[in-house]
Design a protein around this motif. Structure first.
Motif, PDB file in Angstrom:
ATOM      1  N   ALA A 347      57.977   3.679  91.996  1.00 13.93           N
ATOM      2  CA  ALA A 347      58.384   3.228  93.329  1.00 13.93           C
ATOM      3  C   ALA A 347      58.401   4.402  94.296  1.00 13.93           C
ATOM      4  O   ALA A 347      58.782   5.522  93.935  1.00 13.93           O
ATOM      5  N   ALA A 348      58.000   4.131  95.540  1.00 10.81           N
ATOM      6  CA  ALA A 348      57.926   5.202  96.535  1.00 10.81           C
ATOM      7  C   ALA A 348      59.289   5.816  96.805  1.00 10.81           C
ATOM      8  O   ALA A 348      59.385   7.003  97.140  1.00 10.81           O
ATOM      9  N   PHE A 349      60.357   5.029  96.667  1.00  9.74           N
ATOM     10  CA  PHE A 349      61.704   5.520  96.980  1.00  9.74           C
ATOM     11  C   PHE A 349      62.440   6.050  95.753  1.00  9.74           C
ATOM     12  O   PHE A 349      63.631   6.352  95.826  1.00  9.74           O
ATOM     13  N   ASP A 350      61.772   6.154  94.615  1.00  7.88           N
ATOM     14  CA  ASP A 350      62.408   6.608  93.380  1.00  7.88           C
ATOM     15  C   ASP A 350      62.761   8.096  93.494  1.00  7.88           C
ATOM     16  O   ASP A 350      61.886   8.947  93.652  1.00  7.88           O
ATOM     17  N   ARG A 351      64.064   8.423  93.395  1.00  2.00           N
ATOM     18  CA  ARG A 351      64.505   9.803  93.554  1.00  2.00           C
ATOM     19  C   ARG A 351      64.373  10.616  92.272  1.00  2.00           C
ATOM     20  O   ARG A 351      64.494  11.829  92.303  1.00  2.00           O
ATOM     21  N   ASP A 352      64.122   9.955  91.167  1.00  4.54           N
ATOM     22  CA  ASP A 352      63.942  10.669  89.902  1.00  4.54           C
ATOM     23  C   ASP A 352      62.915   9.917  89.050  1.00  4.54           C
ATOM     24  O   ASP A 352      63.274   9.181  88.130  1.00  4.54           O
ATOM     25  N   PRO A 353      61.618  10.090  89.339  1.00  2.00           N
ATOM     26  CA  PRO A 353      60.586   9.353  88.615  1.00  2.00           C
ATOM     27  C   PRO A 353      60.564   9.636  87.113  1.00  2.00           C
ATOM     28  O   PRO A 353      59.970   8.864  86.353  1.00  2.00           O
ATOM     29  N   LEU A 354      61.183  10.734  86.679  1.00  2.00           N
ATOM     30  CA  LEU A 354      61.177  11.055  85.253  1.00  2.00           C
ATOM     31  C   LEU A 354      62.193  10.224  84.469  1.00  2.00           C
ATOM     32  O   LEU A 354      62.088  10.103  83.246  1.00  2.00           O
ATOM     33  N   THR A 355      63.193   9.670  85.170  1.00  5.20           N
ATOM     34  CA  THR A 355      64.150   8.774  84.513  1.00  5.20           C
ATOM     35  C   THR A 355      63.599   7.361  84.595  1.00  5.20           C
ATOM     36  O   THR A 355      63.595   6.749  85.655  1.00  5.20           O
ATOM     37  N   VAL A 356      63.090   6.864  83.481  1.00  2.00           N
ATOM     38  CA  VAL A 356      62.478   5.541  83.464  1.00  2.00           C
ATOM     39  C   VAL A 356      63.249   4.629  82.515  1.00  2.00           C
ATOM     40  O   VAL A 356      63.925   5.088  81.595  1.00  2.00           O
ATOM     41  N   THR A 357      63.149   3.347  82.756  1.00  2.00           N
ATOM     42  CA  THR A 357      63.773   2.346  81.888  1.00  2.00           C
ATOM     43  C   THR A 357      62.719   1.320  81.510  1.00  2.00           C
ATOM     44  O   THR A 357      61.574   1.379  81.967  1.00  2.00           O
ATOM     45  N   ASP A 358      63.106   0.369  80.685  1.00  2.00           N
ATOM     46  CA  ASP A 358      62.175  -0.639  80.191  1.00  2.00           C
ATOM     47  C   ASP A 358      62.179  -1.833  81.145  1.00  2.00           C
ATOM     48  O   ASP A 358      63.172  -2.556  81.247  1.00  2.00           O
ATOM     49  N   PRO A 359      61.057  -2.091  81.872  1.00  2.00           N
ATOM     50  CA  PRO A 359      61.047  -3.196  82.843  1.00  2.00           C
ATOM     51  C   PRO A 359      61.028  -4.570  82.195  1.00  2.00           C
ATOM     52  O   PRO A 359      61.108  -5.583  82.902  1.00  2.00           O
ATOM     53  N   ASN A 360      60.908  -4.620  80.869  1.00  2.00           N
ATOM     54  CA  ASN A 360      60.930  -5.902  80.170  1.00  2.00           C
ATOM     55  C   ASN A 360      62.239  -6.120  79.405  1.00  2.00           C
ATOM     56  O   ASN A 360      62.338  -7.074  78.622  1.00  2.00           O
TER      57      ASN A 360
END
Length: 508
Positions: A347-360
């Protein structure tokens, strides 16, 4: 002057004609969109015929010239009867033909330049010389029976009809590869004559050029009918019950062309073939099953979640059918309150792209809190007072109880609170038996699916705002009440909750 039956069916057809005219007005800067060109060959003269959308006579003649011919010339009673049977049965006002007296009032001539050797006027309009009525149409099946198939002259704009379909006549087959795009127009759009599907994306060249946007089809075909035709909404494609692509719900996307590119298999560059996005397989067959998702072929991110359609449908088959795929038409596949793009760090507004979660998975760490409850402000970063959506250990509050043997009271310590949350403390005496628990009103639901674990009737003994990450309370209880249980619940402004386990009071 024309005589039009004003039956309910006729009014509906009038509405269709007027809407088609509105379409022409919207697209006046470009050649008129013909919609689905159903060319029909007259077996007697060998010529080919098709109708335009409803429009004024002059626009219909310009469209006919653009298609390689003119408005139709009628040379005999047999031709006139054939035209009536083929093209005038479903039109409220019939169709424009090329006959007109625009140059000299009362002197009728064909727009093709052929000599006027045959005429089929109705009795009331023979030799009509009204100067405002200069263009001729063949009257349709919605006229009185004695006027059907007869000629009548109207004002160039069609009068109160708001325009009529124009009957176009060409001498040679205008679409030799039957792709819905005229041979003379193929080069205009980068398509190849002889190739029905130049770019091999599963859509014919004509479907790509002419069926977007299809405003009149979108107006006339409602959601219920679209769903009945096999749609899984949302999706822009409109199919007929026979499996034909009729058009798209109109939604133009900034930076995208107004139609698909027949020479480019993936017009919007999202990684999916145009045909796949419209529900077509690689061989042009229609795909309809519970997993089909109709994405927008001119929008690289149909659901606006920050992930291109081709990334979400990673095997590129137009179906949401793999466990690790996300929905390309639902921005929040797992319904946890965070968009798929944010969970994957895109997401363009993501402040920490390295912290990801499971979208499912609504609760990525399985700790009991939905991901959105842990990423409270939805910015993709772990901020002060938020819990880690990938660490299950912080999903529950940490509670410590210590009894004071002198006073018989208990000191309650709660740690890991989120500042700004509302905290409630519940106390209950265990029920004597399971039946008593069910009749006492427990379990007590507290929003977002959280249930109190207390076995008896809960009593709220304290509530307040968490101003720090820890809370200390002194609870005075009689020594005889050593079997009491206590539970702490944290309630967030968005309605989600977090709770501690139910714990028993420590003994004296």
């Amino acid at each position: 002057m024309g005589r039009i039956c004003q039956s309910p069916a006729g009014w509906r057809l009038q509405s269709r004609a007027m809407r088609s005219l509105a379409l022409v007005a919207l697209l006046a800067a470009a050649p008129a969109l013909p919609g689905q060109q159903n060319w029909v060959q007259n077996p007697e003269n060998g010529h080919w015929y098709a109708v335009t959308p409803a429009m004024d006579w002059a626009s219909a003649e310009r469209t006919a010239v653009d298609w390689g011919g003119h408005l139709a010339t009628v040379r005999s009673a047999a031709e006139n009867a054939w035209i009536y049977e083929q093209f005038c049965q479903d039109s409220i006002g019939g169709v424009w033909i090329g006959l007109n007296d625009r140059a000299v009032n009362g002197v009728f001539a064909w727009s093709s330049g052929e000599l006027a050797t045959f005429q089929a006027w109705d009795e009331a309009n023979q030799h009509n010389t009204a100067p405002e009525e200069s263009c001729v149409h063949i009257q349709g099946a919605h006229h009185e029976e004695r006027y059907r198939g007869k000629w009548n002259d109207l004002a160039e704009n069609g009068g109160w009809l708001g325009g009529l379909p124009g009957l176009v006549e060409v001498r040679e087959n205008p679409d030799t590869d039957a792709d819905g795009l005229l041979d003379r127009h193929e080069a205009r759009y980068g398509a190849i004559v002889g190739e029905r599907d130049t770019d091999g994306d599963g859509l014919s060249d004509g479907e790509e050029v002419h069926f977007f946007p299809s405003w009149d089809v979108a107006w006339e075909m409602g959601w219920e009918e679209a769903l009945g035709a096999g749609h899984k909404m949302p999706g822009p494609a409109i199919w007929s019950t026979a499996g034909e692509l009729l058009g798209f719900y109109p939604r133009l996307v900034e930076g995208m062309p107004p139609h698909l590119n027949p020479s480019l298999a993936d017009t919007d560059g999202d990684g999916l073939l145009d045909g796949v996005e419209c529900g077509r397989g690689p061989d042009g067959e229609r795909i309809v099953d519970p997993y089909t998702q109709l994405t927008h072929p001119l929008d690289p991110d149909t659901d606006g979640d920050g992930l291109p359609d081709g990334v979400e449908d990673r095997n590129g088959n137009g179906r949401h059918d793999l466990p690790d795929e996300t929905s390309a038409v639902n921005p929040d596949s797992d319904g946890d309150g965070l968009s798929d793009g944010l969970e994957r760090g895109s997401a363009a507004f993501d402040r920490d792209p390295l912290t990801v979660t499971d979208p499912n998975r609504a609760d990525s760490d399985g700790g009991g809190l939905p991901d959105q409850a842990e990423d409270f402000n939805g910015d993709g970063a772990i901020q002060l007072g938020e819990t880690d959506p990938n660490d299950p250990s912080d999903d529950r509050l940490r509670v410590h109880l210590q009894r004071d043997p002198t006073t018989g009271g208990v000191t309650l310590g709660v740690h890991g609170l989120r500042r700004g949350a509302w905290v409630r403390v519940y106390l209950a005496e265990p029920a004597a038996d399971p039946e008593a628990r069910s009749t006492s009103g427990n379990p007590l639901a507290l929003g977002n699916g959280v249930v109190l674990e207390l076995s008896g009737t809960p009593l709220e003994i304290w509530q307040g705002l968490a101003r720090r990450d820890a809370l200390h309370l002194r609870i005075l209880t009689p020594a005889s009440q050593g079997a009491l249980q206590l539970q702490v619940v944290e309630i967030f402004p968005n309605g989600s909750t977090r709770s501690s386990p139910a714990i028993g009071m420590p003994p004296l």
